[in-house]
Write a protein that holds these residues in place. Structure first.
Motif, PDB file in Angstrom:
ATOM      1  N   GLY A 169      87.834 -11.456  73.746  1.00 49.56           N
ATOM      2  CA  GLY A 169      87.482 -10.041  73.742  1.00 49.56           C
ATOM      3  C   GLY A 169      86.294  -9.840  74.663  1.00 49.56           C
ATOM      4  O   GLY A 169      85.470 -10.728  74.811  1.00 49.56           O
ATOM      5  N   GLU A 170      86.243  -8.688  75.285  1.00 50.16           N
ATOM      6  CA  GLU A 170      85.159  -8.412  76.222  1.00 50.16           C
ATOM      7  C   GLU A 170      84.667  -7.001  76.001  1.00 50.16           C
ATOM      8  O   GLU A 170      85.413  -6.163  75.488  1.00 50.16           O
ATOM      9  CB  GLU A 170      85.667  -8.525  77.662  1.00 50.16           C
ATOM     10  CG  GLU A 170      85.957  -9.937  78.083  1.00 50.16           C
ATOM     11  CD  GLU A 170      86.672  -9.991  79.410  1.00 50.16           C
ATOM     12  OE1 GLU A 170      87.131  -8.947  79.874  1.00 50.16           O
ATOM     13  OE2 GLU A 170      86.765 -11.093  79.960  1.00 50.16           O
ATOM     14  N   SER A 171      83.427  -6.731  76.442  1.00 44.54           N
ATOM     15  CA  SER A 171      82.931  -5.365  76.259  1.00 44.54           C
ATOM     16  C   SER A 171      83.632  -4.386  77.181  1.00 44.54           C
ATOM     17  O   SER A 171      83.379  -3.198  77.128  1.00 44.54           O
ATOM     18  CB  SER A 171      81.414  -5.298  76.425  1.00 44.54           C
ATOM     19  OG  SER A 171      80.931  -6.314  77.236  1.00 44.54           O
ATOM     20  N   THR A 172      84.529  -4.884  78.031  1.00 43.78           N
ATOM     21  CA  THR A 172      85.282  -3.974  78.893  1.00 43.78           C
ATOM     22  C   THR A 172      86.615  -3.559  78.262  1.00 43.78           C
ATOM     23  O   THR A 172      87.385  -2.845  78.880  1.00 43.78           O
ATOM     24  CB  THR A 172      85.569  -4.657  80.239  1.00 43.78           C
ATOM     25  OG1 THR A 172      86.118  -5.937  79.984  1.00 43.78           O
ATOM     26  CG2 THR A 172      84.311  -4.827  81.049  1.00 43.78           C
ATOM     27  N   ASP A 173      86.896  -4.022  77.033  1.00 44.32           N
ATOM     28  CA  ASP A 173      88.180  -3.716  76.398  1.00 44.32           C
ATOM     29  C   ASP A 173      88.321  -2.223  76.084  1.00 44.32           C
ATOM     30  O   ASP A 173      87.330  -1.515  75.929  1.00 44.32           O
ATOM     31  CB  ASP A 173      88.319  -4.503  75.091  1.00 44.32           C
ATOM     32  CG  ASP A 173      88.485  -5.988  75.346  1.00 44.32           C
ATOM     33  OD1 ASP A 173      88.701  -6.353  76.504  1.00 44.32           O
ATOM     34  OD2 ASP A 173      88.375  -6.767  74.381  1.00 44.32           O
ATOM     35  N   SER A 174      89.565  -1.797  75.956  1.00 45.23           N
ATOM     36  CA  SER A 174      89.840  -0.397  75.634  1.00 45.23           C
ATOM     37  C   SER A 174      90.946  -0.346  74.580  1.00 45.23           C
ATOM     38  O   SER A 174      91.674  -1.315  74.380  1.00 45.23           O
ATOM     39  CB  SER A 174      90.271   0.336  76.902  1.00 45.23           C
ATOM     40  OG  SER A 174      91.043   1.461  76.597  1.00 45.23           O
TER      41      SER A 174
ATOM     42  N   PHE B 167      85.565   0.542  66.536  1.00 43.78           N
ATOM     43  CA  PHE B 167      85.996  -0.145  67.749  1.00 43.78           C
ATOM     44  C   PHE B 167      84.791  -0.322  68.647  1.00 43.78           C
ATOM     45  O   PHE B 167      84.339   0.606  69.288  1.00 43.78           O
ATOM     46  CB  PHE B 167      87.086   0.659  68.462  1.00 43.78           C
ATOM     47  CG  PHE B 167      87.515   0.034  69.757  1.00 43.78           C
ATOM     48  CD1 PHE B 167      88.237  -1.134  69.756  1.00 43.78           C
ATOM     49  CD2 PHE B 167      87.163   0.596  70.965  1.00 43.78           C
ATOM     50  CE1 PHE B 167      88.618  -1.730  70.947  1.00 43.78           C
ATOM     51  CE2 PHE B 167      87.537  -0.002  72.162  1.00 43.78           C
ATOM     52  CZ  PHE B 167      88.271  -1.163  72.147  1.00 43.78           C
ATOM     53  N   GLU B 168      84.256  -1.503  68.633  1.00 44.95           N
ATOM     54  CA  GLU B 168      83.123  -1.792  69.505  1.00 44.95           C
ATOM     55  C   GLU B 168      83.578  -2.903  70.437  1.00 44.95           C
ATOM     56  O   GLU B 168      83.626  -4.068  70.047  1.00 44.95           O
ATOM     57  CB  GLU B 168      81.933  -2.248  68.663  1.00 44.95           C
ATOM     58  CG  GLU B 168      80.632  -1.811  69.235  1.00 44.95           C
ATOM     59  CD  GLU B 168      79.477  -2.320  68.386  1.00 44.95           C
ATOM     60  OE1 GLU B 168      78.500  -2.758  68.981  1.00 44.95           O
ATOM     61  OE2 GLU B 168      79.579  -2.309  67.155  1.00 44.95           O
ATOM     62  N   PRO B 169      83.961  -2.549  71.674  1.00 45.87           N
ATOM     63  CA  PRO B 169      84.612  -3.528  72.546  1.00 45.87           C
ATOM     64  C   PRO B 169      83.788  -4.792  72.735  1.00 45.87           C
ATOM     65  O   PRO B 169      82.590  -4.731  72.965  1.00 45.87           O
ATOM     66  CB  PRO B 169      84.773  -2.782  73.869  1.00 45.87           C
ATOM     67  CG  PRO B 169      84.216  -1.437  73.704  1.00 45.87           C
ATOM     68  CD  PRO B 169      83.777  -1.240  72.309  1.00 45.87           C
ATOM     69  N   GLY B 170      84.461  -5.906  72.617  1.00 48.10           N
ATOM     70  CA  GLY B 170      83.794  -7.177  72.829  1.00 48.10           C
ATOM     71  C   GLY B 170      82.892  -7.601  71.701  1.00 48.10           C
ATOM     72  O   GLY B 170      82.248  -8.647  71.776  1.00 48.10           O
ATOM     73  N   VAL B 171      82.814  -6.821  70.626  1.00 41.35           N
ATOM     74  CA  VAL B 171      81.915  -7.176  69.527  1.00 41.35           C
ATOM     75  C   VAL B 171      82.685  -7.244  68.213  1.00 41.35           C
ATOM     76  O   VAL B 171      82.787  -8.313  67.588  1.00 41.35           O
ATOM     77  CB  VAL B 171      80.768  -6.150  69.390  1.00 41.35           C
ATOM     78  CG1 VAL B 171      79.835  -6.548  68.256  1.00 41.35           C
ATOM     79  CG2 VAL B 171      79.995  -6.042  70.683  1.00 41.35           C
ATOM     80  N   ARG B 172      83.268  -6.126  67.813  1.00 45.66           N
ATOM     81  CA  ARG B 172      83.780  -6.056  66.457  1.00 45.66           C
ATOM     82  C   ARG B 172      84.800  -4.926  66.364  1.00 45.66           C
ATOM     83  O   ARG B 172      84.568  -3.831  66.865  1.00 45.66           O
ATOM     84  CB  ARG B 172      82.581  -5.740  65.568  1.00 45.66           C
ATOM     85  CG  ARG B 172      82.802  -5.791  64.112  1.00 45.66           C
ATOM     86  CD  ARG B 172      81.404  -5.765  63.472  1.00 45.66           C
ATOM     87  NE  ARG B 172      81.490  -5.643  62.060  1.00 45.66           N
ATOM     88  CZ  ARG B 172      81.519  -4.474  61.438  1.00 45.66           C
ATOM     89  NH1 ARG B 172      81.456  -3.371  62.101  1.00 45.66           N
ATOM     90  NH2 ARG B 172      81.597  -4.446  60.122  1.00 45.66           N
TER      91      ARG B 172
END
Lengths: 319, 532
Positions: free
Chosen positions: B64-69, B217-222
């Motif tokens: 997972g990455e913080s760039t996920d959508s 939905f926190e991309p790349g985190v949780r």
């Protein structure tokens, strides 16, 4: 006299802002010469020429660089950092959440580490070359010599896996109760403390030892003051400038340099956020985070300068 | 009470929640049972008792990455896949043994020429926003993913579709340009989550018809989701009250979290640490041999690989057993130079396994007349252990007198500069739902990702015929011919199929390995349940 101090401080601040402006140009230019382009990185292995062309057009990657720079700078000055290219989320709001986490961890680490380092430094000076000095220097130097991920894993193994006192995964989220949050950051904060302690402690010790040779310290001794009192009242104020400089450098490290700790403790801070977006060539995010990191460095160094000016009258009269 | 009756009684007590797991194990060992046996007896009993509702099921996942959508069209990684399968639903699913399972489509039918497909949409299914699912939503979803501008990961699948029409409130008719017997399988793709109005208004709203509703939905985190009370199939899905995915990209951190019970499921256990993970008392390693594979790719139209003898020499010089043992530590199976294994329906049985044969390699190498080093490009991003695998390959080639020069490339830019560009490199493929899909993606002449530059008209013709063939016996014969063509003439060296390795704690029940993909092909969170 006071006016002079104010003028000096104003100069420092102006210089800081100018520096920040120059850095913004550097960051922008730097991200332009990164190899590869955003469209290619977003689509990755699955890129077809058609999809690449569509994406480039949609993201305005065809405009000239100067236009893009001023659009970008203008936006940032109005608090608008744009949207991330990779997932279309608003950068300012995602960034603010991550920055809060980073600052939270940095704040509590600093709150423990800075006083501890200074106190240990003072104690080391008081018992110079005797066992407390040796013990303090030995342990802190050992901690700084080990790589940070190793220190992190060791603490994780004993305190999370074996003893189960703290969680090994430090994920924090909105609405998490304060006590849980503190439990979550216990291990990363402890690791970071061990890493920055030695640096600050050694500098405190060296700076104070430096002035301990001075005539006025001898005078203080001759008039019968006790060891710690001389150090605290006479030696420390005169060696505050180098100590503040090192403290500020370490605080800056806590904000911008802790990505390894973020990864192994799964802490959602700025570092991981930046790296994910660098990997995707998400230029607007990289630029925004870069600018924030630069601002933190410049700001903290400015604070260090100002404190030095206030603490040391000699610096108020530059030749 | 006899011993076995007492155990029976005790296991029932656990299931009813009157006895903790720990107490059960304690009493069972007091009755003279060894610990592993007591554990397996309990899980058998728990399984037999059927799913239990409740609890928060937590997974720690890499990928997972913080760039996920939340927009299904953009999904590429495992976290998005698993989370997506929890809140969204496709028209169909594929079961672990390769059968078509109806999901939002209740019934699927086709015209005799396999060009027109009719999907009966399930009635009374609600989206998370309260709207009822209708044929128009299905049509809009499929349209959105067919759009060339959509950048959808499912675009390749949608290319063969000519028209999509709603012929009633609950009926959709799809026409394909060419006969395609696999269409219902292809629509199980995880990008094709049915969204209200196809997600045309808000592609990343995260609203679907799945068993869980997105809450965080926190991309790349949780990522977190809560059971959707009005879900249509709560008997089979949605057992835990809530599910949570924490993105833990660091392997050691993932294992520690599992060990300290902060998570129940961890994905991507690295082969080199599996044995250590197995020794953690409350953890079970779940591995399944899937369709994903690691490959060495030669371009059939580029010298020196345009010589069939050289290609054969390089195939015989591959020590597959050694690769599986040393690169995968035994968690995998040997490949046979065609991209299909027994996890696929209609797998061609009985094709002889290609073995490591330095003499034969040398024979073909000499016949090819090639001289001098052959450059093999590799990188850590090609697959885990790719650089080591390349070195091993260099050794096994050296024994056949073939000189391989391993060139390590930076991971950054590997997929744009090296893969599909350089004539000999390492790479990986994850599986596809059907054989046709695998061949159509990477082996027919017109495929975007024909990464071995394999151009054979007779192969393309066979692929097209097989796609439209509804008779399974004829079809599997065509697949055998295609497999042989790739194996003996293609530019693909396929040393190994890698297993998916995951680990669960003893609280997780209902794990049913799925060869299609990680985390029970993404269904782990919605199909497993927690025991006390």
């Amino acid at each position: 006299m006071n006016l002079l101090v104010l003028k000096l401080i104003a100069q420092r601040i102006a210089l800081g802002i100018l520096l920040l402006f120059l850095v913004s140009i550097l960051i922008f230019a730097g991200t332009q010469i990164l190899p590869g382009d955003v469209a290619q990185s977003i689509l990755g292995q699955g890129a077809t020429d058609q999809a690449l062309a569509n994406l480039r057009r949609e993201m305005g990657l065809d405009d000239p660089a100067v236009t893009r720079y001023f659009n970008w700078l203008g936006g940032i000055l109005q608090g608008d950092m744009g949207t991330a290219l990779s997932n279309n989320r608003d950068i300012a709001s995602s960034l603010w959440g991550r920055a809060q986490n980073t600052l939270f961890l940095a704040f509590w680490t600093a709150l423990v580490a800075v006083p501890l380092a200074i106190i240990l430094g003072l104690v080391a000076v008081r018992y110079q070359n005797r066992w407390p000095d040796r013990a303090i220097s030995g342990t802190t130097l050992t901690a700084i010599s080990l790589p940070e991920f190793f220190v992190g894993y060791v603490l994780m193994y004993f305190f999370a896996v074996k003893l189960g006192w703290f969680p090994s995964v430090s994920t924090v989220y909105d609405g998490m109760p304060f006590a849980d949050r503190m439990m979550a950051i216990a291990l990363p904060a402890a690791t970071l403390t061990l890493i920055i302690l030695a640096h600050m402690m050694r500098m405190t010790r060296a700076a104070i030892l430096n002035v301990m040779q001075s005539a006025y310290v001898e005078t203080a001794e001759l008039k019968g003051l006790g060891g710690l009192k001389i150090i605290w009242r006479h030696a420390f104020p005169n060696s505050v400038a180098p100590v503040v400089n090192v403290v500020m450098l370490n605080l800056a490290f806590l904000v911008v340099g802790v990505v390894v700790i973020e990864v192994i403790f799964v802490y959602p801070g700025l570092g991981q956020y930046l790296i994910d977006h660098v990997a995707k060539r998400d230029v607007p995010v990289v630029q925004a985070v870069g600018l924030i990191f630069a601002a933190v460095y410049i700001g903290l160094n400015m604070v260090a300068d100002i404190v030095s000016i206030l603490a040391n009258p000699r610096l108020r009269h530059p030749k | 009470m006899s011993k076995s009756n007492e155990l029976q009684f005790l296991s029932e007590q656990v299931i009813k929640g009157r006895l903790s797991r720990r107490d059960f194990l304690g009493r069972a060992t007091a009755l003279g049972l060894t610990l592993p046996f007591a554990g397996s007896m309990l899980s058998g009993a728990v399984m037999a008792a059927g799913p239990q509702k409740g609890g928060i099921l937590k997974a720690g996942m890499q990928g997972g990455e913080s760039t996920d959508s939340l927009d299904p069209a953009s999904w590429t990684s495992q976290v998005q896949h698993s989370f997506g399968q929890s809140w969204g639903e496709a028209l169909t699913n594929v079961s672990p043994d390769g059968q078509l399972v109806p999901r939002l489509a209740e019934e699927v039918g086709s015209s005799p020429d396999a060009k027109q497909w009719t999907f009966k949409i399930r009635r009374g299914v609600l989206f998370h926003n309260g709207k009822e699912l209708e044929a128009s939503d299905v049509v809009a979803t499929l349209e959105r993913h067919s759009d060339e501008d959509s950048k959808s990961g499912a675009l390749g699948i949608m290319r063969g579709i000519e028209s999509i029409k709603a012929t009633g409130k609950y009926e959709v008719v799809i026409n394909t340009t060419e006969p395609n017997a696999d269409l219902p399988f292809l629509l199980s793709d995880y990008h094709l989550m049915i969204q209200p109005n196809g997600g045309k208004d808000a592609p990343d709203a995260g609203i679907g018809t799945g068993p869980y509703k997105v809450t965080e939905f926190e991309p790349g985190v949780r990522h977190r989701a809560v059971r959707f009370g009005e879900y249509w199939n709560l008997d089979e899905f949605g057992h835990a009250d809530e599910i949570e995915i924490t993105v833990i990209n660091d392997s050691t951190a993932r294992t520690s979290a599992l060990q300290s019970r902060q998570i129940h499921i961890a994905n991507r256990i690295e082969p080199r640490i599996v044995q250590m993970v197995e020794r953690i008392p409350h953890v079970t390693v779940q591995s399944v041999s899937g369709r994903a594979h690691y490959v060495f790719l030669m371009h059939c139209d580029t010298a020196p690989f345009d010589n069939k003898d050289l290609r054969l020499a390089l195939k015989y010089a591959m020590d597959r057993e050694d690769m599986v043992n040393r690169i995968l530590r035994g968690y995998g199976t040997v490949g046979n130079d065609f991209p299909i294994n027994s996890a696929y329906p209609l797998f061609p049985e009985g094709i002889p396994q290609r073995e490591y044969d330095p003499d034969r390699a040398k024979y073909h190498y000499d016949r090819s007349g090639h001289d001098g080093p052959i450059v093999l490009r590799t990188s850590d991003v090609a697959f885990p252990g790719a650089v080591d695998a390349a070195q091993l390959y260099r050794e096994s080639c050296a024994k056949a007198g073939i000189n391989i020069e391993v060139r390590r490339e930076p991971g950054d830019g590997y997929w744009s500069e090296v893969w599909n560009n350089q004539p000999f490199c390492t790479s990986y493929w994850s599986g596809r739902p059907t054989q046709d899909q695998m061949y159509s993606t990477a082996y027919i002449s017109t495929a975007d990702w024909n990464d071995t530059n394999f151009y054979r008209d007779d192969f393309d013709r066979l692929a097209r015929q097989a796609r439209g063939e509804l008779d399974e016996a004829k079809r599997s014969d065509m697949y055998r011919q295609m497999a042989l063509m790739v194996r003996d003439d293609g530019g693909l060296i396929l040393p190994m199929f890698n297993d998916y390795i995951e680990a669960t704690t003893d609280q997780v029940v209902g794990w049913d390995p799925h060869p299609m993909g990680e985390m029970m092909s993404g269904f782990a969170l919605s199909r497993c349940w927690l025991t006390a």
